[in-house]
Write a protein that holds these residues in place. Structure first.
Motif, PDB file in Angstrom:
ATOM      1  N   TYR A 147      -2.397  -1.163 -19.583  1.00 48.62           N
ATOM      2  CA  TYR A 147      -2.613  -1.512 -17.933  1.00 48.62           C
ATOM      3  C   TYR A 147      -3.638  -0.164 -17.631  1.00 48.62           C
ATOM      4  CZ  TYR A 147       1.413  -4.495 -17.646  1.00 48.62           C
ATOM      5  OH  TYR A 147       2.078  -5.743 -17.990  1.00 48.62           O
ATOM      6  N   ILE A 148      -4.558  -0.863 -16.858  1.00 50.02           N
ATOM      7  CA  ILE A 148      -5.616   0.024 -16.417  1.00 50.02           C
ATOM      8  C   ILE A 148      -6.017  -0.140 -14.830  1.00 50.02           C
ATOM      9  CG2 ILE A 148      -6.930   0.626 -18.258  1.00 50.02           C
ATOM     10  CD1 ILE A 148      -9.045  -1.432 -17.418  1.00 50.02           C
ATOM     11  N   ASN A 149      -6.351   0.813 -14.074  1.00 45.26           N
ATOM     12  CA  ASN A 149      -6.528   0.561 -12.518  1.00 45.26           C
ATOM     13  C   ASN A 149      -8.018   0.509 -11.998  1.00 45.26           C
ATOM     14  OD1 ASN A 149      -3.549   0.923 -11.592  1.00 45.26           O
ATOM     15  ND2 ASN A 149      -3.665   2.801 -12.481  1.00 45.26           N
ATOM     16  N   GLU A 150      -8.435  -0.668 -11.630  1.00 43.30           N
ATOM     17  CA  GLU A 150      -9.884  -0.706 -11.244  1.00 43.30           C
ATOM     18  C   GLU A 150     -10.447   0.504 -10.350  1.00 43.30           C
ATOM     19  OE1 GLU A 150     -10.808  -4.330  -9.050  1.00 43.30           O
ATOM     20  OE2 GLU A 150     -12.924  -4.478 -10.227  1.00 43.30           O
ATOM     21  N   ASP A 151      -9.288   0.773  -9.310  1.00 42.96           N
ATOM     22  CA  ASP A 151      -9.645   1.984  -8.528  1.00 42.96           C
ATOM     23  C   ASP A 151     -10.017   3.226  -9.149  1.00 42.96           C
ATOM     24  OD1 ASP A 151      -9.228   0.493  -6.239  1.00 42.96           O
ATOM     25  OD2 ASP A 151      -7.114   1.360  -5.889  1.00 42.96           O
ATOM     26  N   TYR A 163     -20.641  16.796 -19.986  1.00 41.78           N
ATOM     27  CA  TYR A 163     -20.545  15.405 -20.228  1.00 41.78           C
ATOM     28  C   TYR A 163     -18.985  14.700 -19.876  1.00 41.78           C
ATOM     29  CZ  TYR A 163     -24.685  16.339 -23.094  1.00 41.78           C
ATOM     30  OH  TYR A 163     -25.757  16.948 -23.430  1.00 41.78           O
ATOM     31  N   GLY A 164     -18.187  15.622 -19.475  1.00 35.31           N
ATOM     32  CA  GLY A 164     -16.957  15.169 -19.151  1.00 35.31           C
ATOM     33  C   GLY A 164     -16.321  15.542 -17.838  1.00 35.31           C
ATOM     34  N   GLU A 165     -17.306  15.925 -16.962  1.00 36.89           N
ATOM     35  CA  GLU A 165     -17.025  16.323 -15.753  1.00 36.89           C
ATOM     36  C   GLU A 165     -16.120  15.237 -14.697  1.00 36.89           C
ATOM     37  OE1 GLU A 165     -20.013  16.703 -16.867  1.00 36.89           O
ATOM     38  OE2 GLU A 165     -20.977  18.612 -17.084  1.00 36.89           O
ATOM     39  N   SER A 166     -16.682  14.022 -14.914  1.00 36.82           N
ATOM     40  CA  SER A 166     -16.006  13.108 -13.988  1.00 36.82           C
ATOM     41  C   SER A 166     -14.939  12.413 -14.828  1.00 36.82           C
ATOM     42  CB  SER A 166     -17.214  11.845 -13.621  1.00 36.82           C
ATOM     43  OG  SER A 166     -18.186  12.872 -13.191  1.00 36.82           O
ATOM     44  N   ALA A 167     -14.236  12.801 -15.545  1.00 31.39           N
ATOM     45  CA  ALA A 167     -13.284  12.128 -16.305  1.00 31.39           C
ATOM     46  C   ALA A 167     -12.075  11.895 -15.440  1.00 31.39           C
ATOM     47  CB  ALA A 167     -12.663  12.926 -17.648  1.00 31.39           C
ATOM     48  N   GLN A 168     -11.229  10.842 -15.740  1.00 30.65           N
ATOM     49  CA  GLN A 168     -10.264  10.299 -14.964  1.00 30.65           C
ATOM     50  C   GLN A 168      -8.993   9.772 -15.868  1.00 30.65           C
ATOM     51  OE1 GLN A 168      -9.534   9.778 -11.440  1.00 30.65           O
ATOM     52  NE2 GLN A 168     -11.451  10.344 -10.662  1.00 30.65           N
ATOM     53  N   ILE A 169      -7.873   9.810 -15.392  1.00 27.16           N
ATOM     54  CA  ILE A 169      -6.901   8.845 -15.830  1.00 27.16           C
ATOM     55  C   ILE A 169      -6.955   7.728 -15.346  1.00 27.16           C
ATOM     56  CG2 ILE A 169      -4.354   8.650 -16.395  1.00 27.16           C
ATOM     57  CD1 ILE A 169      -4.081  11.557 -16.206  1.00 27.16           C
ATOM     58  N   ILE A 170      -6.960   6.600 -16.239  1.00 25.43           N
ATOM     59  CA  ILE A 170      -7.366   5.380 -15.591  1.00 25.43           C
ATOM     60  C   ILE A 170      -6.164   4.188 -15.909  1.00 25.43           C
ATOM     61  CG2 ILE A 170      -9.896   5.351 -15.908  1.00 25.43           C
ATOM     62  CD1 ILE A 170      -9.571   3.571 -18.075  1.00 25.43           C
ATOM     63  N   GLY A 171      -5.180   4.756 -16.458  1.00 25.59           N
ATOM     64  CA  GLY A 171      -4.039   3.635 -16.988  1.00 25.59           C
ATOM     65  C   GLY A 171      -3.216   4.253 -17.814  1.00 25.59           C
ATOM     66  N   GLU A 172      -2.423   3.374 -18.422  1.00 26.96           N
ATOM     67  CA  GLU A 172      -1.252   3.889 -19.400  1.00 26.96           C
ATOM     68  C   GLU A 172      -0.862   2.433 -20.273  1.00 26.96           C
ATOM     69  OE1 GLU A 172       2.427   4.803 -17.501  1.00 26.96           O
ATOM     70  OE2 GLU A 172       1.941   3.656 -15.815  1.00 26.96           O
ATOM     71  N   VAL A 173      -0.420   2.817 -21.341  1.00 24.87           N
ATOM     72  CA  VAL A 173       0.240   1.884 -22.224  1.00 24.87           C
ATOM     73  C   VAL A 173       1.958   1.586 -21.744  1.00 24.87           C
ATOM     74  CG1 VAL A 173       0.935   1.290 -24.649  1.00 24.87           C
ATOM     75  CG2 VAL A 173      -1.212   2.637 -24.005  1.00 24.87           C
TER      76      VAL A 173
END
Lengths: 360, 336
Positions: free
Chosen positions: B241-245, B294-304
């Motif tokens: 599952y991922i969140n578009e936001d 190269y990783g400054e804008s990383a985000q958690i976008i979802g989960e299994v």
């Protein structure tokens, strides 16, 4: 982009969806979104799942590639085999299956077929390749036609003699009448196309609300536009009104874009046209006027009638009219996939089957 | 309609590419290493665990905003190695050059290879050059193979995602694809977007050195985020599952996608990766990625969330839900 973000607000969307439920009560309401871009937005944003079960959305005949008759693509493929011809087309047409091949496969076999991003780019190809005949596949509705017409006028002004258009351009309101006047599907209201209406305005839909008592709302493509259009339709239906309303007021005026309308009819004239799956609809097509026949690919290369080979189980025609949904087709997902399509609805970026396959 | 010959879509990283592998390559070449179908082959040699990979680069144009074919050829192969958890060591470099290609451009590309190799801390230790007749190739194609060393305490694979894992994305998606498309002949708009082409081995090393519970690493190149999430979901038999936001997309990339009717989830990247991390280690992993170049804008976008045949579901920005399917064929701009 902030301007657009407001039309993608989660709070507003959830609130409108809830108002739709309240307004509809338990009443069964079937609406049709006519335009393929609406169809894609509805699936892409998951709008169907936000609506109550009794409010149903059906997809209509508003994907220009999908309604193009089978023989057109066969003729385009035939032209692509000629030595001194360059075919230029929007990307959507590349994968549409003809009787035996597609433009994408012809290109793999060496045909000079180029994807362009605007009709002007096709004209540029003609200027850069004066020894070749450059044919643009003119497939579109009222939105696309003004640019095709203006490029033909430009070609005439600049005396460009190797640019041709193969026109399968069509008009939307006659197709809506064909659906609403038939007895195959009952539509409570139409979400009318956004960009088409920016050109033609709201008046050409008037007959649908008067003669057929079918409410119409011209809606924008953003999710809150679509939800608000559904709300306005449900409101009309529950109040027993049938009018043409404009939700997409930031782009659509009652009278439309008069300049674009006049450019269309400078170059094209109305003609009967065949719609895939629906058949011939009177005065629903646009053919190039005799005055501009030197730009008409069909005049340059007259075609002999050849029967079209097609899979009889493909029900694209019914899907285009809202009679069936893609999952009711025996071929869907089994035989017909985006990689090996049977009908154009599976490959066009606005096709109902493509949306259904990709997003559900 | 059946495809009887190879079409461009077979090289697009989506379903057609997978069909090609399943129908034509695997039946003849299958073995216990190849069949894992990860970014690198991992094998044991005299009690050392090694990763080996190869990739060919045919980008057009060969110079694009933010990079060139040389930088791409190094970063692409370095990234394929480190997505298996390996420390990249050595590369080989094969050039197929069309006659008429300029020495100046060749030298620029070789210098770019050197710079990228230095940044990634790898050495080019073998090479080959072939020159072909005009129109037998388009200017320059490069193949790089790479070998790397793998730590034994880690098993990173597309088939290792488990229920509960958080999905971390290392930054903005779509930059490379849009930068290249906007440079390509025929596209009459300009963007300021630069390719994100970059080596990711430094970030990966930092994650692995911390001993965090990271199960999957993969870089969303051809086919974009949609393709890699589908691959992982299928290999691990789970629903992601991922969140578009939460998915970082630059305004310019979004704008270009809207003009062309494309979805940023399907656009290529060359300097991003996704990590599937155990929930208790996800925040720490995110912190490390964000602290690296190269990783400054990383985000958690979802989960299994559950076991399944392999699906990706997107919570849309307006609160709806839809499937994210494997891409199919080439990305083609729309009509209206």
């Amino acid at each position: 982009m902030k301007y657009i973000d407001e039309f993608r607000s989660k709070e507003a969307s959830l609130q409108i969806a809830s108002e739709i439920g309240k307004r509809a009560g338990g009443r069964k309401i079937t609406l049709m979104e006519v335009c393929g871009t609406h169809t894609m937005a509805i699936y892409r944003y998951g709008i169907k799942k936000m609506l109550p079960e009794n409010v149903r959305l059906l997809s209509g005949p508003g994907c220009p590639v999908c309604v193009t008759e089978d023989s057109y693509i066969d003729r385009a493929i035939e032209l692509s085999c000629k030595k001194d011809v360059i075919i230029t087309t929007f990307g959507d047409m590349m994968r549409v299956p003809g009787s035996e091949s597609s433009l994408e496969k012809q290109k793999a076999n060496g045909g000079d077929i180029r994807v362009v991003y605007s009709v002007l780019d096709a004209l540029k190809v003609a200027v850069e390749n004066p020894k070749e005949k450059v044919i643009f596949l003119g497939v579109g509705f009222e939105t696309t036609v003004p640019t095709i017409a203006s490029v033909i006028l430009k070609a005439e002004n600049e005396n460009i003699k190797n640019f041709y258009v193969m026109s399968a351009n069509k008009l939307i309101p006659p197709a809506m009448e064909a659906i609403v006047s038939g007895d195959k599907v009952y539509i409570d209201g139409f979400i009318c196309p956004a960009h088409v209406s920016a050109i033609i305005g709201s008046l050409p839909y008037g007959f649908l609300s008067v003669k057929y008592n079918t409410p119409c709302v011209i809606g924008g493509f953003e999710p809150t536009d679509i939800l608000q259009s559904i709300y306005l339709l449900v409101k009309q239906i529950t109040e027993n009104r049938s009018e043409v309303e404009i939700q997409y007021t930031r782009a659509v005026k009652v009278e439309g874009n008069k300049k674009a309308q006049s450019v269309i009819y400078d170059v094209f004239e109305k003609d009967d046209a065949e719609w895939r799956g629906i058949g011939v609809i009177k005065e629903s097509g646009l053919k190039i006027k005799d005055k501009f026949k030197e730009f008409d690919a069909e005049f340059l290369f007259p075609f002999k009638y050849k029967p079209v080979k097609k899979n009889k189980e493909c029900i694209c025609g019914n899907i285009l009219q809202g009679i069936n949904t893609p999952d009711e087709c025996k071929l869907f997902r089994n035989v017909c996939t985006p990689e090996e399509p049977v009908g154009p609805c599976m490959v066009s970026s606005e096709g109902t089957c493509a949306a259904y396959y990709k997003y559900t | 309609m059946k495809n009887e010959t190879i079409i461009l879509g077979h090289g697009s990283g989506g379903k057609l590419s997978h069909d090609l592998i399943d129908k034509y390559f695997l039946p003849h070449l299958k073995n216990s290493i190849l069949e894992n179908l990860d970014d690198s082959a991992v094998f044991d040699l005299n009690d050392s665990l090694l990763a080996f990979t190869t990739d060919s680069y045919v980008v057009e144009p060969i110079f694009f905003p933010g990079g060139d074919i040389g930088k791409l050829a190094v970063c692409g192969t370095v990234n394929d190695l480190c997505m298996s958890g390996a420390e990249p060591l050595y590369l080989s470099c094969g050039f197929i050059i069309e006659e008429g290609f300029s020495f100046d451009d060749l030298e620029k590309i070789v210098i770019s290879i050197k710079q990228s190799a230095d940044e990634s801390n790898v050495k080019v230790i073998a090479g080959d050059t072939k020159v072909v007749a005009k129109r037998s190739a388009d200017k320059l194609f490069i193949n790089t193979s790479g070998i790397g060393f793998l730590r034994k305490d880690y098993k990173i694979s597309g088939s290792s995602a488990v229920v509960g894992d958080k999905v971390i994305l290392s930054g903005y998606i779509g930059d490379h694809g849009i930068a290249v498309m906007s440079e390509r002949h025929g596209l009459s708009f300009e963007t300021k977007i630069k390719s994100d082409c970059a080596p990711l081995n430094n970030i990966v090393r930092n994650i692995l050195n911390e001993g965090l519970g990271v199960h999957v690493l993969r870089d969303p190149t051809r086919g974009g985020l949609a393709a890699v999430l589908n691959e992982i979901a299928r290999q691990s038999c789970v629903t992601v599952y991922i969140n578009e936001d939460k998915i970082p997309v630059r305004e310019e990339v979004m704008g270009a996608c809207e003009i062309m009717g494309l979805d940023p989830l399907y656009i290529a990247n060359e300097g991003k990766f996704v990590a599937f991390a155990a929930p208790e280690d996800a925040d720490k992993t995110l912190e490390i990625i964000r602290s690296c170049k190269y990783g400054e804008s990383a985000q958690i976008i979802g989960e299994v969330k559950e076991k399944s045949k392999g699906k990706v579901i997107l919570k849309t920005s307006i609160g709806g839900e839809r499937i994210v399917d494997m891409p199919s064929g080439l990305l083609l701009p729309r009509i209206c």
